[in-house]
Design a protein around this motif. Sequence first.
Motif, PDB file in Angstrom:
ATOM      1  N   ALA A 282       0.834  -1.207   0.000  1.00 51.26           N
ATOM      2  CA  ALA A 282       0.000   0.000   0.000  1.00 51.26           C
ATOM      3  C   ALA A 282       0.868   1.256   0.000  1.00 51.26           C
ATOM      4  O   ALA A 282       0.559   2.247  -0.684  1.00 51.26           O
TER       5      ALA A 282
ATOM      6  N   ALA B 284       0.914   4.111  -2.939  1.00 52.72           N
ATOM      7  CA  ALA B 284       0.681   5.517  -2.587  1.00 52.72           C
ATOM      8  C   ALA B 284       1.842   6.392  -3.053  1.00 52.72           C
ATOM      9  O   ALA B 284       1.632   7.506  -3.554  1.00 52.72           O
TER      10      ALA B 284
ATOM     11  N   ASP C 153       1.571   9.440  -5.721  1.00 47.97           N
ATOM     12  CA  ASP C 153       2.027  10.787  -5.368  1.00 47.97           C
ATOM     13  C   ASP C 153       3.045  11.302  -6.374  1.00 47.97           C
ATOM     14  O   ASP C 153       3.020  12.468  -6.758  1.00 47.97           O
TER      15      ASP C 153
END
Length: 126
Positions: A27, A31, A35
Amino acid sequence: MAEPDFEAQLTRLYNEPPAFPDAELFAAQIAANLDRGWALRRVLIGGAGIAAGVIAAVQLVATRFSAELQTLSREGTRDLYADIDLAMNKVSQMVATPASVEALWLAAGLALLALGFAVTRAMEEF
């Protein structure tokens, strides 16, 4: 017909994802990739906006001042102070025309829109 307890248990089993030992790491990697993609998009969109603004400003200035600059260049035999005075009068006349007022309102509206985007971005970041 199946029993309601069995169906409820089966539904619960398929609603919950299986737990893996590296789920948190996975995860975090996803992420970080998202980003990084958003940061690149922000830079590209900002650069495209700046380039478009510069091109629009150059075209606006070129179309508004090209006739006046040609007139000034034809009258190049006059005194420098007279040319400056004439140019200032021409600029004053252009600002007083409705097209210039519309351009100023458009610029003010775009500035407010940009300010709104900046405030929205700042609220997301903090």
